[in-house]
Design a protein around this motif. Structure first.
Motif, PDB file in Angstrom:
ATOM      1  N   ALA A  75      23.455  -7.810   8.998  1.00  0.00           N
ATOM      2  CA  ALA A  75      22.870  -6.007   8.558  1.00  0.00           C
ATOM      3  C   ALA A  75      23.537  -6.387   7.787  1.00  0.00           C
ATOM      4  N   VAL A  76      22.193  -5.105   7.020  1.00  0.00           N
ATOM      5  CA  VAL A  76      21.603  -4.681   5.645  1.00  0.00           C
ATOM      6  C   VAL A  76      22.144  -3.854   4.704  1.00  0.00           C
ATOM      7  N   GLU A  77      23.384  -3.221   3.743  1.00  0.00           N
ATOM      8  CA  GLU A  77      22.993  -1.964   3.404  1.00  0.00           C
ATOM      9  C   GLU A  77      22.719  -1.607   2.484  1.00  0.00           C
ATOM     10  N   ASN A  78      22.040  -0.776   2.153  1.00  0.00           N
ATOM     11  CA  ASN A  78      21.732  -0.085   0.025  1.00  0.00           C
ATOM     12  C   ASN A  78      22.634   0.096  -0.571  1.00  0.00           C
ATOM     13  N   VAL A  79      23.060   0.202  -1.611  1.00  0.00           N
ATOM     14  CA  VAL A  79      23.873   0.874  -1.802  1.00  0.00           C
ATOM     15  C   VAL A  79      23.550   0.803  -3.578  1.00  0.00           C
TER      16      VAL A  79
END
Ligand code: ARG
Length: 256
Positions: A75-79
């Protein structure tokens, strides 16, 4: 104590215990043991950028390869860039991969993998008002992405306050609009920023040379080892270079 009472008490205890475990898992549900989670800031092609709503790029491929090696979901999260390293420290994510430069300062709070790429930090300037060297920057409004090594360079080397932006493309838009005089940023995203912008150019002499690695919370030697093995394999096979070419072309095409 009667047998019935003892059994009843044990039953209540185990129910309370199970409820507590359940509550704890619910509380830390952002961490799923079967998923390897990467955190990044996706305005940095070819390392990470958005294709529609999806985060893609070299860093995503490297981390996906780590997940595959470990047999985990990915999973990838963009912050915001400022939150990338804090996210692995607070265990919201396992890997921080965002073209992160290895620095002594950052090494105090996270472990770094082996280096997987090198970069130059360069100036983007307006052709009608060239800003080509560190000396030229004195007293000028230098745009940076908040939290980047470029910000530290402006503060410590140029000894002045930078103009902080949420992303490098936002800093470049401000440069075009005359709201800053130059932008200091890593060379690959810089090339993408000037792509198709006839009024902008990249200064020929880099301001700094830096190296990228993946950041991991301290005290996770097995994960660090797996990441380093994957990086070694990908470097040896030339995959990192080919992803760089592929994603550079894709990001550039988006600007045409
Ligand atoms: N290499 C620079 C640094 O570590 C900039 C990284 C910015 N990365 C990003 N995905 N926006 O500070």
């Amino acid at each position: 104590m009667s047998k019935e009472r003892f059994v009843k008490r044990m039953l209540i205890r185990s129910l309370v215990g199970a409820a507590l475990v359940g509550l704890c898992c619910w509380g830390c549900s952002s961490r799923d043991e079967n998923t390897l989670k990467m955190v990044t800031e996706a305005t940095f092609p070819p390392y990470e950028f958005l294709r529609g709503g999806e985060v893609v790029g070299v860093d995503v491929e490297i981390c996906r390869a780590v997940a595959e090696k470990l047999g985990k979901q990915f999973a990838v999260e963009n912050v915001d860039f400022d939150s990338v390293i804090p996210s692995v420290i607070s265990e919201k994510a396992d890997l921080a991969a965002a073209g992160i430069t290895v620095t002594e300062d950052r090494k105090q709070s996270v472990d770094f993998s082996d280096v997987y790429a090198k970069t130059e930090i360069v100036l983007i300037y307006r052709k009608d008002k060239p800003v080509l060297t560190a000396d030229d920057c004195k007293g000028k409004r230098i745009g940076v992405q908040s939290g980047n090594t470029a910000e530290t360079i402006v503060l410590e080397q140029f000894q002045q306050e930078p103009e902080r932006f949420r992303s490098a493309p936002e800093a470049c838009a401000a440069l075009k609009a005359g709201r800053c005089d130059a932008v200091l940023v890593d060379v690959e995203p810089a090339k993408n920023c000037v792509k198709g912008e006839d009024d902008l150019a990249i200064a020929p002499t880099p301001i700094n040379l830096e190296e990228y690695a993946i950041a991991i919370r301290k005290g996770r030697p097995e994960l660090l080892k797996a990441v380093n093995e994957v990086i070694a394999e990908l470097k040896a096979s030339g995959r990192i270079e080919s992803w760089k070419d592929q994603y550079r072309a894709e990001a550039d095409a988006m600007k045409e």
